[in-house]
Write a protein that holds these residues in place. Structure first.
Motif, PDB file in Angstrom:
ATOM      1  N   HIS A 188      32.518  36.108  39.950  1.00 55.92           N
ATOM      2  CA  HIS A 188      32.051  37.317  40.629  1.00 55.92           C
ATOM      3  C   HIS A 188      33.231  38.153  41.120  1.00 55.92           C
ATOM      4  CE1 HIS A 188      29.757  40.031  43.081  1.00 55.92           C
ATOM      5  NE2 HIS A 188      30.285  39.568  44.204  1.00 55.92           N
ATOM      6  N   VAL A 189      34.266  37.472  41.635  1.00 61.60           N
ATOM      7  CA  VAL A 189      35.475  38.186  42.059  1.00 61.60           C
ATOM      8  C   VAL A 189      36.119  38.888  40.874  1.00 61.60           C
ATOM      9  CG1 VAL A 189      37.807  37.887  42.970  1.00 61.60           C
ATOM     10  CG2 VAL A 189      35.893  36.693  44.041  1.00 61.60           C
ATOM     11  N   ARG A 190      36.188  38.188  39.735  1.00 67.09           N
ATOM     12  CA  ARG A 190      36.806  38.794  38.545  1.00 67.09           C
ATOM     13  C   ARG A 190      36.052  40.046  38.118  1.00 67.09           C
ATOM     14  NH1 ARG A 190      35.469  38.915  33.470  1.00 67.09           N
ATOM     15  NH2 ARG A 190      33.756  37.449  33.808  1.00 67.09           N
ATOM     16  N   LYS A 191      34.701  39.948  38.074  1.00 69.49           N
ATOM     17  CA  LYS A 191      33.916  41.099  37.662  1.00 69.49           C
ATOM     18  C   LYS A 191      34.048  42.245  38.662  1.00 69.49           C
ATOM     19  CE  LYS A 191      30.477  38.456  35.058  1.00 69.49           C
ATOM     20  NZ  LYS A 191      29.050  38.078  34.946  1.00 69.49           N
ATOM     21  N   SER A 192      34.141  41.912  39.952  1.00 69.46           N
ATOM     22  CA  SER A 192      34.318  42.955  40.958  1.00 69.46           C
ATOM     23  C   SER A 192      35.660  43.653  40.789  1.00 69.46           C
ATOM     24  CB  SER A 192      34.204  42.354  42.364  1.00 69.46           C
ATOM     25  OG  SER A 192      32.916  41.804  42.584  1.00 69.46           O
ATOM     26  N   LEU A 193      36.709  42.874  40.491  1.00 70.10           N
ATOM     27  CA  LEU A 193      38.027  43.476  40.258  1.00 70.10           C
ATOM     28  C   LEU A 193      38.007  44.365  39.019  1.00 70.10           C
ATOM     29  CD1 LEU A 193      40.375  40.468  41.089  1.00 70.10           C
ATOM     30  CD2 LEU A 193      40.079  42.553  42.416  1.00 70.10           C
ATOM     31  N   GLU A 194      37.289  43.943  37.964  1.00 74.43           N
ATOM     32  CA  GLU A 194      37.193  44.777  36.771  1.00 74.43           C
ATOM     33  C   GLU A 194      36.460  46.074  37.081  1.00 74.43           C
ATOM     34  OE1 GLU A 194      35.391  42.473  33.751  1.00 74.43           O
ATOM     35  OE2 GLU A 194      37.190  41.306  33.302  1.00 74.43           O
ATOM     36  N   GLN A 195      35.441  45.994  37.930  1.00 72.73           N
ATOM     37  CA  GLN A 195      34.735  47.207  38.316  1.00 72.73           C
ATOM     38  C   GLN A 195      35.642  48.135  39.114  1.00 72.73           C
ATOM     39  OE1 GLN A 195      31.312  45.696  40.384  1.00 72.73           O
ATOM     40  NE2 GLN A 195      30.067  45.572  38.536  1.00 72.73           N
ATOM     41  N   ILE A 196      36.491  47.558  39.973  1.00 76.57           N
ATOM     42  CA  ILE A 196      37.449  48.378  40.729  1.00 76.57           C
ATOM     43  C   ILE A 196      38.448  49.016  39.776  1.00 76.57           C
ATOM     44  CG2 ILE A 196      39.300  48.285  42.433  1.00 76.57           C
ATOM     45  CD1 ILE A 196      37.736  46.096  43.857  1.00 76.57           C
ATOM     46  N   ARG A 197      38.946  48.214  38.822  1.00 76.09           N
ATOM     47  CA  ARG A 197      39.920  48.752  37.862  1.00 76.09           C
ATOM     48  C   ARG A 197      39.309  49.855  37.020  1.00 76.09           C
ATOM     49  NH1 ARG A 197      41.053  47.222  32.623  1.00 76.09           N
ATOM     50  NH2 ARG A 197      39.707  45.413  32.815  1.00 76.09           N
ATOM     51  N   ALA A 198      37.994  49.714  36.723  1.00 76.61           N
ATOM     52  CA  ALA A 198      37.310  50.730  35.924  1.00 76.61           C
ATOM     53  C   ALA A 198      36.873  51.926  36.750  1.00 76.61           C
ATOM     54  CB  ALA A 198      36.083  50.113  35.244  1.00 76.61           C
ATOM     55  N   GLY A 199      37.092  51.864  38.063  1.00 78.93           N
ATOM     56  CA  GLY A 199      36.708  52.975  38.916  1.00 78.93           C
ATOM     57  C   GLY A 199      35.241  52.982  39.272  1.00 78.93           C
ATOM     58  N   GLN A 200      34.515  51.895  39.014  1.00 79.28           N
ATOM     59  CA  GLN A 200      33.102  51.830  39.325  1.00 79.28           C
ATOM     60  C   GLN A 200      32.835  51.304  40.735  1.00 79.28           C
ATOM     61  OE1 GLN A 200      31.371  49.480  36.219  1.00 79.28           O
ATOM     62  NE2 GLN A 200      31.756  51.015  34.629  1.00 79.28           N
ATOM     63  N   ALA A 201      33.861  50.834  41.405  1.00 83.21           N
ATOM     64  CA  ALA A 201      33.722  50.357  42.785  1.00 83.21           C
ATOM     65  C   ALA A 201      35.051  50.577  43.490  1.00 83.21           C
ATOM     66  CB  ALA A 201      33.330  48.880  42.812  1.00 83.21           C
ATOM     67  N   GLU A 202      35.016  50.595  44.808  1.00 86.81           N
ATOM     68  CA  GLU A 202      36.220  50.809  45.598  1.00 86.81           C
ATOM     69  C   GLU A 202      36.656  49.565  46.357  1.00 86.81           C
ATOM     70  OE1 GLU A 202      35.772  54.123  48.167  1.00 86.81           O
ATOM     71  OE2 GLU A 202      35.561  55.586  46.546  1.00 86.81           O
ATOM     72  N   ARG A 203      35.771  48.582  46.515  1.00 84.01           N
ATOM     73  CA  ARG A 203      36.096  47.374  47.269  1.00 84.01           C
ATOM     74  C   ARG A 203      35.390  46.180  46.627  1.00 84.01           C
ATOM     75  NH1 ARG A 203      37.949  47.941  52.428  1.00 84.01           N
ATOM     76  NH2 ARG A 203      36.869  46.050  53.099  1.00 84.01           N
ATOM     77  N   LEU A 204      35.883  44.993  46.977  1.00 82.92           N
ATOM     78  CA  LEU A 204      35.189  43.773  46.587  1.00 82.92           C
ATOM     79  C   LEU A 204      33.969  43.617  47.478  1.00 82.92           C
ATOM     80  CD1 LEU A 204      38.029  41.143  46.049  1.00 82.92           C
ATOM     81  CD2 LEU A 204      36.644  42.257  44.328  1.00 82.92           C
ATOM     82  N   GLY A 205      32.788  43.667  46.886  1.00 84.19           N
ATOM     83  CA  GLY A 205      31.565  43.571  47.673  1.00 84.19           C
ATOM     84  C   GLY A 205      30.882  42.239  47.470  1.00 84.19           C
ATOM     85  N   GLY A 206      29.999  41.891  48.376  1.00 87.34           N
ATOM     86  CA  GLY A 206      29.237  40.660  48.262  1.00 87.34           C
ATOM     87  C   GLY A 206      29.664  39.622  49.287  1.00 87.34           C
ATOM     88  N   VAL A 207      28.916  38.530  49.318  1.00 89.38           N
ATOM     89  CA  VAL A 207      29.195  37.410  50.221  1.00 89.38           C
ATOM     90  C   VAL A 207      29.869  36.309  49.419  1.00 89.38           C
ATOM     91  CG1 VAL A 207      28.204  35.710  51.786  1.00 89.38           C
ATOM     92  CG2 VAL A 207      27.200  38.002  51.638  1.00 89.38           C
ATOM     93  N   PHE A 208      31.027  35.863  49.870  1.00 92.04           N
ATOM     94  CA  PHE A 208      31.800  34.862  49.155  1.00 92.04           C
ATOM     95  C   PHE A 208      31.847  33.569  49.965  1.00 92.04           C
ATOM     96  CE2 PHE A 208      33.490  39.001  47.896  1.00 92.04           C
ATOM     97  CZ  PHE A 208      33.397  38.905  46.514  1.00 92.04           C
TER      98      PHE A 208
END
Length: 475
Positions: free
Chosen positions: A210-230
């Motif tokens: 989930h962290v990896r996918k969140s980082l890819e979304q940030i890199r792609a500009g689709q998100a600005e922060r790591l979201g969710g409960v870890f």
């Protein structure tokens, strides 16, 4: 845009390494367990086998005596048909010792006319209970386990040797049957354990995915922060990444503010110089005006480079290509009514990993330059370049090829090199400062892209840009 040598995908996978180590440990543990339990069962089976022979031995002792003719007599009833069936490997034998009484030996029906060799007592001595165990081979080829003892039968000291033998093949078959069934059960248990371990590991490492996918979304500009409960172990990592992103954003904003302040502070002095140049007599006025305009363009160029350098490492820069290119094409059509500007964007959702103002600066300069020398057409094409790197490589880059082609006279190869030099103008009759193409090349290089000039199919100049794209395959 090159690629470096990397380790195989499995060696870089945490899931693969954990699964491999867990599987290896489970296999080693199962092998050790199999060997230990098999050894313990063999010892227990051998001990039980010897206890059975000892019990039968004492049954024979209790059933045999000496009659009035000083002969061995008795019919042991051991309750096991194998002592009655011939050549089974299960025997009992009672033999007189010495010349104290002339009696024939007593044997079980199963032995018939066969015999079992007796080892020397020095080789296999009696134990503290005056018993000894040994393995021998009977006349019929059976390997037998023998328990032997010597007993005094009367007050005159008449002694007999008592032996009971059991077929050792029965013991070995029992041990092999147990081992075979045990190994099958253990293999099934091991396979099930490996599957459960794999499922547990994959589920346990799911937050990292989930962290990896969140980082890819940030890199792609689709998100600005790591979201969710870890989970508790990963939450500090997510917090540090978010803090790094916030710090990055603050640095960018501060750099932009400083660039804006510098641009504002230089704007007035340059404007004053331009105004003063208009009232000065030629040629001094023209000289001051040209130098002020060059200074203004160069300052703007370096300010752009500083701003790009400040935000180049940002993972949030993204601009949709089609709207920007369409707006620039409309502006150029208004300014150049006699020139057509056909635009092609494939696919339509192309996303550039660049700031919008940098795209406008780059493409605007190319369009102005092309319109200046075109006869009737300036074609603009934006397409997605083939992907680079492995499909599973998180650092692979995607690129967009943007081409601007006019139908003008074009440039010769030696003229292309001159055109890319800062301040160089090949045609002094056309307006401009000679900084357009150099600015395009500098901004493009800041984004790790490339600019190449060549002769197009229509005979005019073809400017080809390779610019970074936002990854569209983010899960």
């Amino acid at each position: 845009m090159g690629s470096d040598a990397r380790a195989p995908g499995g060696a870089r996978s945490l899931t693969f390494r954990v699964l491999l180590l867990a599987s290896l440990w489970s296999m080693v543990a199962l092998v050790v367990i199999a060997l230990v339990i098999s050894t313990l069962y063999r010892r227990s089976a051998e001990s039980s086998f010897q206890d059975l022979l000892r019990a039968q031995l004492y049954n024979v002792i209790n059933s045999v005596s000496i009659d009035e003719n000083r002969a061995l007599t008795g019919v042991p009833q051991l309750g096991d048909l194998r002592f009655s069936q011939p050549q089974t490997g299960w025997y009992w034998i009672v033999e007189p010792i010495g010349d104290s009484f002339p009696s024939e030996p007593l044997t079980s029906t199963s032995l018939g006319f066969g015999s079992i060799p007796i080892p020397d007592t020095e080789t296999i001595p009696f134990d503290t209970r005056y018993e000894r165990y040994y393995t021998a081979e009977d006349t019929f080829g059976n390997t037998v386990e023998v328990v032997e003892t010597e007993v005094v039968l009367d007050q005159d000291g008449r002694t007999a040797r008592f032996r009971v033998a059991g077929n050792r093949n029965v013991l070995e078959d029992d041990i092999q049957a147990f081992s075979r069934n045990f190994y099958i059960a253990l293999a099934g248990f091991g396979f099930g354990s490996l599957c459960l371990n794999a499922a547990a590991i994959l589920i346990g490492l799911k937050p990292l995915d989930h962290v990896r996918k969140s980082l890819e979304q940030i890199r792609a500009g689709q998100a600005e922060r790591l979201g969710g409960v870890f989970p508790r172990e990963i939450q500090p990592l997510a917090s540090e990444v978010n803090a790094l992103i916030d710090t990055n954003r603050r640095i960018i904003e501060r750099a932009r503010m400083q660039v804006g302040n510098l641009a504002h502070s230089l704007k007035t002095p340059i404007a004053v110089l331009l105004n003063e140049s208009r009232v000065l007599d030629a040629p001094h006025g023209d000289l001051v005006r040209n130098q002020a305009e060059a200074m203004q363009s160069q300052v703007q160029s370096y300010l752009n480079r500083a701003r790009i350098a400040a935000q180049r490492e940002s993972v949030l820069a993204r601009t949709e290509a089609a709207p920007v290119l369409q707006r620039l094409a409309r502006v150029m059509r208004r300014l150049n009514a006699d020139i057509d500007f056909p635009l092609t964007v494939e696919p339509e959702d192309l996303m550039l990993a660049m700031e919008q103002q940098d795209i406008e600066e780059v493409v605007g300069n190319l369009l102005e330059n092309a319109a200046r020398y075109a006869n009737r057409t300036v074609a603009v094409r934006a397409t997605l370049a083939p992907e680079e790197g492995d499909a599973g490589d998180p650092q692979r880059r995607r690129w967009i090829v943007l081409e601007v082609e006019d139908d003008g006279p074009g440039l010769e190869p030696h003229e292309i090199q001159e055109a890319l030099k800062r301040g160089k103008r090949l045609d002094e009759s056309k307006p401009g400062t000679g900084l357009g193409l150099s600015i395009v090349r500098e901004i493009t290089s800041e984004y790790q892209g490339t600019l190449t000039l060549s002769r197009g199919e229509s005979g005019g100049l073809l400017a080809r840009l390779v610019l970074p794209a936002v990854a569209k395959d983010v899960a």
